[in-house]
Design a protein around this motif. Structure first.
Motif, PDB file in Angstrom:
ATOM      1  N   THR A 365      -6.995   0.944  -5.347  1.00  0.00           N
ATOM      2  CA  THR A 365      -5.884   0.758  -6.284  1.00  0.00           C
ATOM      3  C   THR A 365      -4.549   0.890  -5.559  1.00  0.00           C
ATOM      4  O   THR A 365      -3.613   0.110  -5.790  1.00  0.00           O
ATOM      5  CB  THR A 365      -5.978   1.796  -7.422  1.00  0.00           C
ATOM      6  N   HIS A 366      -4.469   1.861  -4.650  1.00  0.00           N
ATOM      7  CA  HIS A 366      -3.241   2.072  -3.878  1.00  0.00           C
ATOM      8  C   HIS A 366      -2.898   0.821  -3.061  1.00  0.00           C
ATOM      9  O   HIS A 366      -1.730   0.427  -2.977  1.00  0.00           O
ATOM     10  CB  HIS A 366      -3.405   3.275  -2.953  1.00  0.00           C
ATOM     11  N   TYR A 367      -3.919   0.191  -2.492  1.00  0.00           N
ATOM     12  CA  TYR A 367      -3.698  -1.017  -1.685  1.00  0.00           C
ATOM     13  C   TYR A 367      -3.067  -2.126  -2.527  1.00  0.00           C
ATOM     14  O   TYR A 367      -2.121  -2.802  -2.092  1.00  0.00           O
ATOM     15  CB  TYR A 367      -5.022  -1.488  -1.096  1.00  0.00           C
ATOM     16  N   TYR A 368      -3.564  -2.300  -3.756  1.00  0.00           N
ATOM     17  CA  TYR A 368      -3.042  -3.380  -4.596  1.00  0.00           C
ATOM     18  C   TYR A 368      -1.671  -3.046  -5.175  1.00  0.00           C
ATOM     19  O   TYR A 368      -0.860  -3.949  -5.430  1.00  0.00           O
ATOM     20  CB  TYR A 368      -4.053  -3.745  -5.681  1.00  0.00           C
ATOM     21  N   TYR A 369      -1.383  -1.760  -5.371  1.00  0.00           N
ATOM     22  CA  TYR A 369      -0.010  -1.389  -5.733  1.00  0.00           C
ATOM     23  C   TYR A 369       0.951  -1.755  -4.595  1.00  0.00           C
ATOM     24  O   TYR A 369       2.052  -2.251  -4.819  1.00  0.00           O
ATOM     25  CB  TYR A 369       0.080   0.108  -6.040  1.00  0.00           C
ATOM     26  N   GLU A 370       0.514  -1.502  -3.370  1.00  0.00           N
ATOM     27  CA  GLU A 370       1.355  -1.849  -2.213  1.00  0.00           C
ATOM     28  C   GLU A 370       1.549  -3.356  -2.105  1.00  0.00           C
ATOM     29  O   GLU A 370       2.644  -3.829  -1.799  1.00  0.00           O
ATOM     30  CB  GLU A 370       0.723  -1.309  -0.923  1.00  0.00           C
ATOM     31  N   LYS A 371       0.475  -4.132  -2.352  1.00  0.00           N
ATOM     32  CA  LYS A 371       0.572  -5.588  -2.307  1.00  0.00           C
ATOM     33  C   LYS A 371       1.551  -6.105  -3.356  1.00  0.00           C
ATOM     34  O   LYS A 371       2.383  -6.975  -3.072  1.00  0.00           O
ATOM     35  CB  LYS A 371      -0.812  -6.211  -2.533  1.00  0.00           C
TER      36      LYS A 371
END
Length: 378
Positions: A365-371
């Motif tokens: 989830t953190h990765y997609y928030y960053e994206k």
């Protein structure tokens, strides 16, 4: 702007729904969990006959030549029935990558077979104690003349035993940055490749581990240019995440229906529990989440198909919201069902497990928030 499905898309989705309902919907997953692969394969063959496998494959390779939006009704029905199998990874990841970056020889080999339902793909990305970060790609692929020598281990591969081939993320060079030197290979399953089954919270999605020791493949198995695999993979991730949103929307829709139906028939204190304000509010919130998730998923697939400038934030945003909404709805469904919602006889647990499985699928989830933040320029 109207991002709803057109009449033909909705009609096709209804055909798929009726077919899966006639075959028992979630009973397909339950039989799969018991090891009955033949029943699943027979169901998938029927879906192939309906045309599901060739929707987004070019006509010259035996497909219909349609786009991402035309996959949506099938994907939603896939989610409603909690279907097992590799339809998502094959048609929403391998097909777009092959269409965009594959050579003519690769397309001729794989795309007609996918359209015929005789070829499936899985993604071999994660490695032991690693993450989806490019720095954690350690499987080596050394070019030796016309061959590539592969060594390393891939783990948590979705339905590895069902796959005919793998999209293999490897490191062909240690020079440069973390994303440089990563390549993408097409690896066909052979007797040389041994698969070890792994446990998964969602028993209807099996996982597997493969160890490759001095495995040689032709250099023609390379997708795109050497060392450019990460850029290709990110394009593929846009396609599969847009599709994943539609799968989760189908799951949310089924969960909302289950909760509303149970609230009508479960009587407490002399009346159906659906008359209680607290239950009404929960179901109303679930319904709002469903319609929001559906709108975001439609737009994500529309943006993908039309390659709009905002497609990255649209897909990342839709992925984040639908994953959270699916988990919320699945959890609330168990609460509304009460104690019986925790039993295996009721379908509640199937959707809770599927929601948890997809929460961090192909990235946290953190990765997609960053994206999403990066795409918005934050």
């Amino acid at each position: 702007m109207d991002f709803s499905l057109n009449e033909e898309q909705e009609m096709f989705g209804n055909y798929v729904r009726k077919y899966l309902e006639d075959k028992g919907e979630t009973n397909i997953a339950r039989n799969f969990m018991k090891g009955d692969l033949e029943y699943y394969q027979s169901i998938y063959s029927g879906l192939v006959e309906l045309g599901c496998a060739g929707i987004n494959i070019s006509e010259e390779y035996g497909g219909m030549g349609l786009g991402a939006l035309d996959l949506v009704p099938v994907l939603e029905e896939w989610g409603r029935s909690n279907m097992p199998g590799l339809y998502l990874e094959t048609n929403a990841l391998a097909v777009p990558i092959l269409e965009m970056f594959g050579t003519d020889k690769q397309k001729k080999k794989y795309l007609p077979a996918i359209a015929e339902g005789t070829q499936t793909f899985s993604i071999a990305w994660l490695e032991p104690r690693g993450s989806y970060n490019p720095l954690d790609i350690h499987m080596t692929a050394t070019v030796e003349g016309d061959e590539i020598l592969i060594n390393g281990t891939k783990t948590l591969i979705p339905d590895a035993e069902l796959a005919d081939s793998f999209l293999l993320v490897v490191r062909t060079s240690s020079d440069g940055g973390d994303k440089e030197g990563i390549s993408l290979l097409l690896l066909d399953k052979t007797e040389q490749i041994k698969i070890r089954r792994q446990s998964n919270i969602d028993e209807s999605r099996q996982l597997g581990e493969i160890k490759l020791e001095n495995v040689r493949v032709s250099k023609e198995s390379l997708i795109g240019s050497l060392g450019n695999g990460w850029d290709i993979l990110e394009e593929g991730l846009l396609a599969i995440n847009a599709a994943l949103c539609s799968v989760m929307v189908g799951g949310i829709e089924k969960v909302v229906e289950m909760a509303a139906e149970y609230a009508k028939i479960r009587v407490q204190f002399g009346q159906p529990i659906g008359r209680f304000q607290s239950i009404k509010h929960r179901i109303a919130d679930m319904k709002v989440d469903l319609e929001t998730a559906r709108s975001l998923a439609y737009y994500a697939n529309w943006a993908l198909e039309n390659r709009t400038d905002d497609r990255i934030q649209a897909i990342a945003g839709a992925r984040l919201f639908t994953a959270e909404a699916f988990n919320r709805a699945a959890g609330q469904n168990v609460q509304i069902h009460g104690g019986i919602g925790f039993t295996e006889e009721i379908d509640c647990h199937l959707f809770v497990k599927r929601a948890r499985y997809y929460e961090h699928y192909l990235g946290s989830t953190h990765y997609y928030y960053e994206k999403a933040a990066a795409a918005l320029g934050w």
